[in-house]
Scaffold this motif. Structure first.
Motif, PDB file in Angstrom:
ATOM      1  N   TRP A  71       0.799  -1.220   0.000  1.00 22.06           N
ATOM      2  CA  TRP A  71       0.000   0.000   0.000  1.00 22.06           C
ATOM      3  C   TRP A  71       0.837   1.279   0.000  1.00 22.06           C
ATOM      4  N   SER A  72       2.148   1.169  -0.163  1.00 28.33           N
ATOM      5  CA  SER A  72       2.953   2.381  -0.309  1.00 28.33           C
ATOM      6  C   SER A  72       2.724   2.926  -1.716  1.00 28.33           C
ATOM      7  N   VAL A  73       2.854   4.232  -1.855  1.00 24.74           N
ATOM      8  CA  VAL A  73       2.605   4.890  -3.132  1.00 24.74           C
ATOM      9  C   VAL A  73       3.876   5.599  -3.580  1.00 24.74           C
ATOM     10  N   THR A  74       4.266   5.367  -4.832  1.00 23.91           N
ATOM     11  CA  THR A  74       5.415   6.062  -5.398  1.00 23.91           C
ATOM     12  C   THR A  74       5.011   6.670  -6.738  1.00 23.91           C
ATOM     13  N   ASN A  75       5.800   7.616  -7.182  1.00 26.12           N
ATOM     14  CA  ASN A  75       5.590   8.233  -8.495  1.00 26.12           C
ATOM     15  C   ASN A  75       6.616   7.674  -9.468  1.00 26.12           C
ATOM     16  N   HIS A  76       6.153   7.277 -10.629  1.00 30.20           N
ATOM     17  CA  HIS A  76       7.040   6.736 -11.658  1.00 30.20           C
ATOM     18  C   HIS A  76       6.882   7.547 -12.934  1.00 30.20           C
ATOM     19  N   CYS A  77       7.995   7.743 -13.613  1.00 26.63           N
ATOM     20  CA  CYS A  77       7.946   8.410 -14.908  1.00 26.63           C
ATOM     21  C   CYS A  77       7.557   7.369 -15.955  1.00 26.63           C
ATOM     22  N   VAL A  78       6.489   7.648 -16.692  1.00 30.25           N
ATOM     23  CA  VAL A  78       6.007   6.700 -17.699  1.00 30.25           C
ATOM     24  C   VAL A  78       6.191   7.233 -19.123  1.00 30.25           C
ATOM     25  N   ARG A  79       6.960   8.285 -19.275  1.00 33.95           N
ATOM     26  CA  ARG A  79       7.199   8.857 -20.600  1.00 33.95           C
ATOM     27  C   ARG A  79       8.103   7.950 -21.451  1.00 33.95           C
ATOM     28  N   THR A  80       8.995   7.225 -20.798  1.00 31.44           N
ATOM     29  CA  THR A  80       9.993   6.458 -21.537  1.00 31.44           C
ATOM     30  C   THR A  80       9.724   4.958 -21.511  1.00 31.44           C
ATOM     31  N   VAL A  81      10.366   4.270 -22.420  1.00 31.94           N
ATOM     32  CA  VAL A  81      10.325   2.814 -22.531  1.00 31.94           C
ATOM     33  C   VAL A  81      11.611   2.283 -21.899  1.00 31.94           C
ATOM     34  N   HIS A  82      11.514   1.216 -21.132  1.00 30.74           N
ATOM     35  CA  HIS A  82      12.690   0.635 -20.475  1.00 30.74           C
ATOM     36  C   HIS A  82      13.712   0.180 -21.516  1.00 30.74           C
ATOM     37  N   ALA A  83      14.968   0.180 -21.117  1.00 28.50           N
ATOM     38  CA  ALA A  83      16.057  -0.212 -22.016  1.00 28.50           C
ATOM     39  C   ALA A  83      15.862  -1.631 -22.541  1.00 28.50           C
ATOM     40  N   GLU A  84      15.427  -2.544 -21.679  1.00 26.28           N
ATOM     41  CA  GLU A  84      15.218  -3.935 -22.090  1.00 26.28           C
ATOM     42  C   GLU A  84      14.112  -4.018 -23.144  1.00 26.28           C
ATOM     43  N   GLN A  85      13.020  -3.288 -22.924  1.00 24.89           N
ATOM     44  CA  GLN A  85      11.911  -3.276 -23.879  1.00 24.89           C
ATOM     45  C   GLN A  85      12.368  -2.682 -25.206  1.00 24.89           C
ATOM     46  N   ASN A  86      13.116  -1.599 -25.142  1.00 22.50           N
ATOM     47  CA  ASN A  86      13.607  -0.964 -26.366  1.00 22.50           C
ATOM     48  C   ASN A  86      14.541  -1.883 -27.154  1.00 22.50           C
ATOM     49  N   ALA A  87      15.405  -2.609 -26.460  1.00 23.12           N
ATOM     50  CA  ALA A  87      16.317  -3.529 -27.148  1.00 23.12           C
ATOM     51  C   ALA A  87      15.531  -4.653 -27.830  1.00 23.12           C
ATOM     52  N   ILE A  88      14.533  -5.182 -27.136  1.00 27.67           N
ATOM     53  CA  ILE A  88      13.699  -6.245 -27.726  1.00 27.67           C
ATOM     54  C   ILE A  88      12.947  -5.695 -28.937  1.00 27.67           C
ATOM     55  N   CYS A  89      12.448  -4.478 -28.854  1.00 26.83           N
ATOM     56  CA  CYS A  89      11.766  -3.844 -30.000  1.00 26.83           C
ATOM     57  C   CYS A  89      12.713  -3.653 -31.178  1.00 26.83           C
ATOM     58  N   GLN A  90      13.944  -3.276 -30.912  1.00 22.75           N
ATOM     59  CA  GLN A  90      14.933  -3.119 -31.990  1.00 22.75           C
ATOM     60  C   GLN A  90      15.167  -4.461 -32.682  1.00 22.75           C
ATOM     61  N   ALA A  91      15.268  -5.529 -31.897  1.00 21.07           N
ATOM     62  CA  ALA A  91      15.460  -6.857 -32.490  1.00 21.07           C
ATOM     63  C   ALA A  91      14.269  -7.219 -33.370  1.00 21.07           C
ATOM     64  N   ALA A  92      13.060  -6.958 -32.887  1.00 15.56           N
ATOM     65  CA  ALA A  92      11.860  -7.259 -33.678  1.00 15.56           C
ATOM     66  C   ALA A  92      11.835  -6.429 -34.952  1.00 15.56           C
ATOM     67  N   ARG A  93      12.170  -5.160 -34.827  1.00 16.10           N
ATOM     68  CA  ARG A  93      12.148  -4.259 -35.993  1.00 16.10           C
ATOM     69  C   ARG A  93      13.087  -4.727 -37.093  1.00 16.10           C
ATOM     70  N   TYR A  94      14.241  -5.260 -36.703  1.00 15.00           N
ATOM     71  CA  TYR A  94      15.240  -5.652 -37.701  1.00 15.00           C
ATOM     72  C   TYR A  94      15.312  -7.165 -37.922  1.00 15.00           C
ATOM     73  N   GLY A  95      14.357  -7.909 -37.382  1.00 19.99           N
ATOM     74  CA  GLY A  95      14.287  -9.348 -37.635  1.00 19.99           C
ATOM     75  C   GLY A  95      15.409 -10.154 -37.012  1.00 19.99           C
ATOM     76  N   ILE A  96      15.829  -9.778 -35.826  1.00 18.72           N
ATOM     77  CA  ILE A  96      16.923 -10.470 -35.138  1.00 18.72           C
ATOM     78  C   ILE A  96      16.343 -11.401 -34.071  1.00 18.72           C
ATOM     79  N   SER A  97      16.600 -12.681 -34.214  1.00 21.27           N
ATOM     80  CA  SER A  97      16.129 -13.654 -33.231  1.00 21.27           C
ATOM     81  C   SER A  97      16.961 -13.539 -31.956  1.00 21.27           C
ATOM     82  N   LEU A  98      16.273 -13.574 -30.821  1.00 26.88           N
ATOM     83  CA  LEU A  98      16.957 -13.514 -29.522  1.00 26.88           C
ATOM     84  C   LEU A  98      16.972 -14.873 -28.822  1.00 26.88           C
ATOM     85  N   ASP A  99      16.575 -15.932 -29.535  1.00 24.77           N
ATOM     86  CA  ASP A  99      16.582 -17.280 -28.964  1.00 24.77           C
ATOM     87  C   ASP A  99      17.942 -17.601 -28.357  1.00 24.77           C
TER      88      ASP A  99
END
Length: 161
Positions: A71-99
């Motif tokens: 029940w604690s409350v914190t403020n988070h910035c939601v403007r940006t995409v996490h680095a891990e998510q962005n890297a996975i998106c880059q792989a998808a965009r360029y057809g790179i398998s991460l298997d």
């Protein structure tokens, strides 16, 4: 005579992720991510807004309140995409398998990043430090046999505002 000691592959890719983090556009958390396989770098990215959208360093943060299980409350910035998510998106965009690849990042991935990592068949995650709310991600990785390693077992502290 002094001998040069080459970094291990984990040290090398973690250092690359630290360098990538310098491009991050949210000053609350500068983080980078590297995904590698067979000692070859596959994809990188950093914390930043989606293409065409304003960045924190241009228009400031976009805060949302988050209520935690205790029940604690914190403020988070939601403007940006996490680095891990962005890297996975880059792989998808360029057809790179991460298997069967290894992902390198600053701290234990959040729950959402962990689910994406699991879904892309990444089989190893190497973090610089632990995330204060990373227990659920650690449990999910263990359940699906993803190896999780830390350079430092301490919890990463950052401004939660």
């Amino acid at each position: 005579m002094t001998w040069y000691v080459r970094p291990t592959w984990d040290e090398y890719f973690m250092e690359v992720s630290r360098s990538i983090a310098k491009r991050a556009t949210c000053d609350r958390w500068r983080s980078g991510c590297v995904v590698a396989k067979n000692n070859r770098l596959l994809v990188t990215w950093y914390v930043g807004s989606p293409p065409g959208m304003p960045h924190c360093d241009e228009v400031w943060h976009q805060f949302k309140q988050l209520t935690h299980e205790d029940w604690s409350v914190t403020n988070h910035c939601v403007r940006t995409v996490h680095a891990e998510q962005n890297a996975i998106c880059q792989a998808a965009r360029y057809g790179i398998s991460l298997d069967w690849a290894t992902l390198y990042c600053k701290m234990t991935p959040c729950r959402t990043c962990a689910m994406l990592i699991i879904s892309t068949w990444i089989k190893r995650v190497v973090c610089e430090k632990k995330y204060h709310a990373g227990a659920e991600s650690e449990a999910m990785f263990k359940e699906v046999w993803i190896e999780l390693n830390y350079f430092d077992e301490n919890v990463e502290s950052y401004d939660k505002q």
